[in-house]
Design an enzyme around this catalytic site. Structure first.
Site, mmCIF file in Angstrom:
data_model
loop_
_atom_site.group_PDB
_atom_site.id
_atom_site.type_symbol
_atom_site.label_atom_id
_atom_site.label_comp_id
_atom_site.label_asym_id
_atom_site.label_seq_id
_atom_site.Cartn_x
_atom_site.Cartn_y
_atom_site.Cartn_z
ATOM 1 N N GLU A 185 19.343 53.107 49.280
ATOM 2 C CA GLU A 185 18.985 54.534 48.885
ATOM 3 C C GLU A 185 18.950 54.385 47.371
ATOM 4 O O GLU A 185 18.224 55.524 46.739
ATOM 5 C CB GLU A 185 20.252 55.335 49.292
ATOM 6 C CG GLU A 185 20.485 55.440 50.887
ATOM 7 C CD GLU A 185 19.379 56.303 51.733
ATOM 8 O OE1 GLU A 185 18.789 57.208 50.832
ATOM 9 O OE2 GLU A 185 19.211 55.881 52.652
ATOM 10 N N ASP A 244 9.279 62.801 50.162
ATOM 11 C CA ASP A 244 9.289 62.510 51.722
ATOM 12 C C ASP A 244 9.209 63.730 52.669
ATOM 13 O O ASP A 244 9.444 63.617 53.790
ATOM 14 C CB ASP A 244 10.483 61.663 52.064
ATOM 15 C CG ASP A 244 11.842 62.467 51.858
ATOM 16 O OD1 ASP A 244 11.809 63.368 51.347
ATOM 17 O OD2 ASP A 244 12.999 61.679 52.238
ATOM 18 N N THR A 304 16.459 65.326 47.291
ATOM 19 C CA THR A 304 17.563 64.166 48.040
ATOM 20 C C THR A 304 18.698 64.142 46.895
ATOM 21 O O THR A 304 18.369 63.604 45.848
ATOM 22 C CB THR A 304 16.777 62.969 48.211
ATOM 23 O OG1 THR A 304 15.838 63.121 49.498
ATOM 24 C CG2 THR A 304 17.768 61.956 48.589
#
Length: 273
Positions: A58, A76, A81
């Site tokens: 990640e 995405d 995020t």
């Protein structure tokens, strides 16, 4: 990162733990004796390893504890995020996190963004979040209560359900980690690429140990289904976190996820001694 809880998520579940043999009261064990009970991914040392491996994928770093402050839009389709597990503004788990944080600490620096987080849920929009949300997230990450809130939501949504399902399926520490990484990325919603549907597809090819199957065969079937799900999303089409990490551990027969561990993600090498 996550999906619909990712990554969104609800989840799923007989224990594989061996029990240390009790020493008779008449013959106490020496003070130096150490119990050798088998552990799962919920053992603190194994959990730390799991977090480091996920962070390698990640965040391209083994330092998962440095990721509480992380936040960006990675393009995405899930908005921002952020944090130690990739909470997303577009998938609901970031909203759940900030709601929980606000319950334990009303008036925190992120509380004012709750209406915007509710409005952008399900989209990649930054409406109501820009221009200061990322700065305020970093500020919140200096608060021990926000770190605890991230830990709480990670465990509630992703870690605990995946370990529970792994133990129900009779898989060991590696298998529980394989489940955890899948839930982190795909969540456990109703869409075809969610954790539960990855598992359902695997069940058409093999059986988990709790149903009489071979553990390695089952985990390979699960990873096959996982790769198929990843390739359906452009943002996740690089399957190296499976191919050059989890498959490596599985091929070596390291079902307990014992160290040392060597793997690659997106071409970068990592090592835990």
């Amino acid at each position: 990162m996550t999906i619909g809880a990712l990554l969104g998520a609800a989840l799923l579940t007989a224990p594989v733990a061996a029990h240390a043999t009790a020493t008779p009261a008449s013959a106490p064990a020496p003070a130096t004796a150490v119990a050798t009970a088998a552990t799962g991914l919920d053992d603190p040392a194994k959990k730390d390893i799991a977090m480091r491996i996920v962070s390698s994928a990640e965040n391209s770093s083994l330092d998962w504890q440095a990721q509480y402050k992380y936040i960006e839009d990675i393009g995405d389709g899930r908005g921002y995020t952020a944090g130690i597990i990739g909470f997303c503004s577009g998938t609901g788990d970031m909203l759940d996190l900030v709601e929980h944080y606000t319950q334990v600490k009303p008036g925190n620096v992120l509380a004012k963004y709750l209406p915007a987080l509710r409005a952008v849920d399900g989209s990649d929009s930054h409406a109501g979040l820009d221009p200061n949300f990322t700065k305020d997230w970093a500020r919140a990450a200096q608060d021990a209560e926000f770190k605890k809130a991230q830990d709480h939501e990670r465990d509630r949504v992703y870690f605990n359900p995946s370990v529970k399902q792994g133990k129900t399926d009779g898989v060991g520490t590696l298998g529980q980690f394989i489940y955890y990484d899948a839930i982190v990325m795909h969540g456990d919603g109703t869409d075809s690429t969610s954790f539960r549907n990855i598992r359902k597809r695997a069940l058409t090819k093999a059986k988990p140990p709790a149903q009489g199957g071979n553990e390695t065969t089952w985990l390979n079937a699960f990873l096959d289904a996982r790769v198929r799900a990843m390739k359906q999303e452009e943002a996740h089409s690089d399957t190296s976190r499976v191919d050059t990490a989890q498959r490596v551990f599985l091929k070596k027969g390291n079902l307990n996820l014992n160290t040392p561990l060597d793997w690659k993600v997106y071409g970068d090498p990592f090592h835990i001694g």
